[in-house]
Design a protein around this motif. Structure first.
Motif, PDB file in Angstrom:
ATOM      1  N   HIS A  18       0.851  -1.184   0.000  1.00  0.00           N
ATOM      2  CA  HIS A  18       0.000   0.000   0.000  1.00  0.00           C
ATOM      3  C   HIS A  18       0.894   1.244   0.000  1.00  0.00           C
ATOM      4  CE1 HIS A  18      -3.113   2.847   1.074  1.00  0.00           C
ATOM      5  NE2 HIS A  18      -4.006   1.895   0.833  1.00  0.00           N
ATOM      6  N   LYS A  19       0.880   2.007  -1.080  1.00  0.00           N
ATOM      7  CA  LYS A  19       1.787   3.135  -1.269  1.00  0.00           C
ATOM      8  C   LYS A  19       1.666   4.185  -0.161  1.00  0.00           C
ATOM      9  CE  LYS A  19       3.024   6.768  -4.514  1.00  0.00           C
ATOM     10  NZ  LYS A  19       2.705   7.472  -5.735  1.00  0.00           N
ATOM     11  N   THR A  20       0.448   4.546   0.212  1.00  0.00           N
ATOM     12  CA  THR A  20       0.264   5.587   1.228  1.00  0.00           C
ATOM     13  C   THR A  20       0.765   5.112   2.582  1.00  0.00           C
ATOM     14  OG1 THR A  20      -1.632   6.454   0.028  1.00  0.00           O
ATOM     15  CG2 THR A  20      -1.398   7.136   2.312  1.00  0.00           C
ATOM     16  N   PHE A  21       0.499   3.853   2.941  1.00  0.00           N
ATOM     17  CA  PHE A  21       0.982   3.325   4.211  1.00  0.00           C
ATOM     18  C   PHE A  21       2.507   3.293   4.229  1.00  0.00           C
ATOM     19  CE2 PHE A  21       1.484  -0.402   7.246  1.00  0.00           C
ATOM     20  CZ  PHE A  21       1.251   0.360   8.375  1.00  0.00           C
ATOM     21  N   LYS A  22       3.096   2.889   3.109  1.00  0.00           N
ATOM     22  CA  LYS A  22       4.557   2.879   3.012  1.00  0.00           C
ATOM     23  C   LYS A  22       5.107   4.292   3.211  1.00  0.00           C
ATOM     24  CE  LYS A  22       8.362   1.392   0.081  1.00  0.00           C
ATOM     25  NZ  LYS A  22       8.741   0.675  -1.137  1.00  0.00           N
ATOM     26  N   ASN A  23       4.481   5.268   2.577  1.00  0.00           N
ATOM     27  CA  ASN A  23       4.915   6.653   2.731  1.00  0.00           C
ATOM     28  C   ASN A  23       4.763   7.118   4.180  1.00  0.00           C
ATOM     29  OD1 ASN A  23       5.696   6.992   0.084  1.00  0.00           O
ATOM     30  ND2 ASN A  23       3.747   7.869  -0.540  1.00  0.00           N
ATOM     31  N   ASN A  24       3.667   6.722   4.840  1.00  0.00           N
ATOM     32  CA  ASN A  24       3.471   7.087   6.248  1.00  0.00           C
ATOM     33  C   ASN A  24       4.585   6.503   7.119  1.00  0.00           C
ATOM     34  OD1 ASN A  24       1.169   8.526   5.714  1.00  0.00           O
ATOM     35  ND2 ASN A  24      -0.227   6.893   6.309  1.00  0.00           N
ATOM     36  N   LEU A  25       4.955   5.264   6.878  1.00  0.00           N
ATOM     37  CA  LEU A  25       6.029   4.651   7.655  1.00  0.00           C
ATOM     38  C   LEU A  25       7.368   5.324   7.370  1.00  0.00           C
ATOM     39  CD1 LEU A  25       5.068   0.887   7.441  1.00  0.00           C
ATOM     40  CD2 LEU A  25       4.809   2.428   9.388  1.00  0.00           C
ATOM     41  N   LEU A  26       7.617   5.654   6.110  1.00  0.00           N
ATOM     42  CA  LEU A  26       8.846   6.373   5.778  1.00  0.00           C
ATOM     43  C   LEU A  26       8.871   7.728   6.458  1.00  0.00           C
ATOM     44  CD1 LEU A  26       9.139   5.535   1.987  1.00  0.00           C
ATOM     45  CD2 LEU A  26      10.702   4.813   3.791  1.00  0.00           C
ATOM     46  N   PHE A  27       7.714   8.374   6.509  1.00  0.00           N
ATOM     47  CA  PHE A  27       7.603   9.677   7.158  1.00  0.00           C
ATOM     48  C   PHE A  27       7.968   9.574   8.639  1.00  0.00           C
ATOM     49  CE2 PHE A  27       5.036  12.958   9.315  1.00  0.00           C
ATOM     50  CZ  PHE A  27       5.534  14.087   8.685  1.00  0.00           C
ATOM     51  N   ALA A  73      -0.431   5.595  15.287  1.00  0.00           N
ATOM     52  CA  ALA A  73      -1.505   4.673  14.914  1.00  0.00           C
ATOM     53  C   ALA A  73      -2.714   4.863  15.824  1.00  0.00           C
ATOM     54  CB  ALA A  73      -1.003   3.235  14.966  1.00  0.00           C
ATOM     55  N   ALA A  74      -2.461   5.032  17.119  1.00  0.00           N
ATOM     56  CA  ALA A  74      -3.565   5.240  18.061  1.00  0.00           C
ATOM     57  C   ALA A  74      -4.284   6.554  17.816  1.00  0.00           C
ATOM     58  CB  ALA A  74      -3.024   5.193  19.498  1.00  0.00           C
ATOM     59  N   LEU A  75      -3.554   7.522  17.284  1.00  0.00           N
ATOM     60  CA  LEU A  75      -4.155   8.829  17.023  1.00  0.00           C
ATOM     61  C   LEU A  75      -4.768   8.943  15.633  1.00  0.00           C
ATOM     62  CD1 LEU A  75      -1.524  11.122  18.768  1.00  0.00           C
ATOM     63  CD2 LEU A  75      -3.789  10.481  19.590  1.00  0.00           C
ATOM     64  N   GLY A  76      -4.807   7.838  14.904  1.00  0.00           N
ATOM     65  CA  GLY A  76      -5.548   7.841  13.656  1.00  0.00           C
ATOM     66  C   GLY A  76      -4.787   7.600  12.378  1.00  0.00           C
ATOM     67  N   MET A  77      -3.476   7.375  12.414  1.00  0.00           N
ATOM     68  CA  MET A  77      -2.752   7.082  11.186  1.00  0.00           C
ATOM     69  C   MET A  77      -3.259   5.760  10.611  1.00  0.00           C
ATOM     70  SD  MET A  77       1.258   6.445  10.328  1.00  0.00           S
ATOM     71  CE  MET A  77       1.205   4.717  10.782  1.00  0.00           C
ATOM     72  N   THR A  78      -3.634   5.779   9.364  1.00  0.00           N
ATOM     73  CA  THR A  78      -4.083   4.565   8.694  1.00  0.00           C
ATOM     74  C   THR A  78      -3.295   4.380   7.407  1.00  0.00           C
ATOM     75  OG1 THR A  78      -5.769   5.683   7.373  1.00  0.00           O
ATOM     76  CG2 THR A  78      -6.439   4.922   9.580  1.00  0.00           C
ATOM     77  N   PRO A  79      -3.316   3.181   6.818  1.00  0.00           N
ATOM     78  CA  PRO A  79      -2.595   2.970   5.574  1.00  0.00           C
ATOM     79  C   PRO A  79      -3.041   3.860   4.424  1.00  0.00           C
ATOM     80  CG  PRO A  79      -3.207   0.875   6.533  1.00  0.00           C
ATOM     81  CD  PRO A  79      -3.897   1.949   7.334  1.00  0.00           C
ATOM     82  N   ALA A  80      -4.295   4.311   4.441  1.00  0.00           N
ATOM     83  CA  ALA A  80      -4.822   5.036   3.295  1.00  0.00           C
ATOM     84  C   ALA A  80      -4.811   6.553   3.450  1.00  0.00           C
ATOM     85  CB  ALA A  80      -6.254   4.571   3.022  1.00  0.00           C
ATOM     86  N   LYS A  81      -4.383   7.047   4.612  1.00  0.00           N
ATOM     87  CA  LYS A  81      -4.453   8.491   4.849  1.00  0.00           C
ATOM     88  C   LYS A  81      -3.082   9.033   5.216  1.00  0.00           C
ATOM     89  CE  LYS A  81      -6.185  10.067   8.722  1.00  0.00           C
ATOM     90  NZ  LYS A  81      -7.113  10.279   9.830  1.00  0.00           N
ATOM     91  N   GLU A  82      -2.628  10.070   4.501  1.00  0.00           N
ATOM     92  CA  GLU A  82      -1.336  10.679   4.832  1.00  0.00           C
ATOM     93  C   GLU A  82      -1.449  11.488   6.100  1.00  0.00           C
ATOM     94  OE1 GLU A  82       0.505  12.791   1.647  1.00  0.00           O
ATOM     95  OE2 GLU A  82       0.295  11.109   0.283  1.00  0.00           O
TER      96      GLU A  82
END
Length: 82
Positions: A18-27, A73-82
């Motif tokens: 999942h591109k957005t989740f990958k970007n979130n983890l990189l972030f 993650a607890a505060l709302g980070m999801t794979p589909a949302k930056e």
């Protein structure tokens, strides 16, 4: 996962599809190793490598980094949302 490993299955990280989740983890910081499941061990490995070349209390710095992902993650980070 533990049951599979205990039965002799070798698991190896490949990629995040999942591109957005990958970007979130990189972030957040995707330089964390995945060869252990204990956070304390992971912090020690990363602190020894010190990929950010932090010059202060290296262990405390990476302990903080390891706490960021579950908090985000607890505060709302999801794979589909930056």
């Amino acid at each position: 996962m533990k049951v599979l490993v205990d039965k002799g299955l070798h698991l190896e990280y490949s990629n995040i599809e999942h591109k957005t989740f990958k970007n979130n983890l990189l972030f957040l910081d995707m330089c964390m190793p995945n060869s252990t499941s204990k956070i304390k061990d992971t912090v020690e490995i990363v602190a020894a490598q010190n990929p950010f070349e932090y010059t202060g209390d290296v262990v405390a710095f990476y302990e903080h980094k390891m706490k960021v992902l579950p908090i985000d993650a607890a505060l709302g980070m999801t794979p589909a949302k930056e």
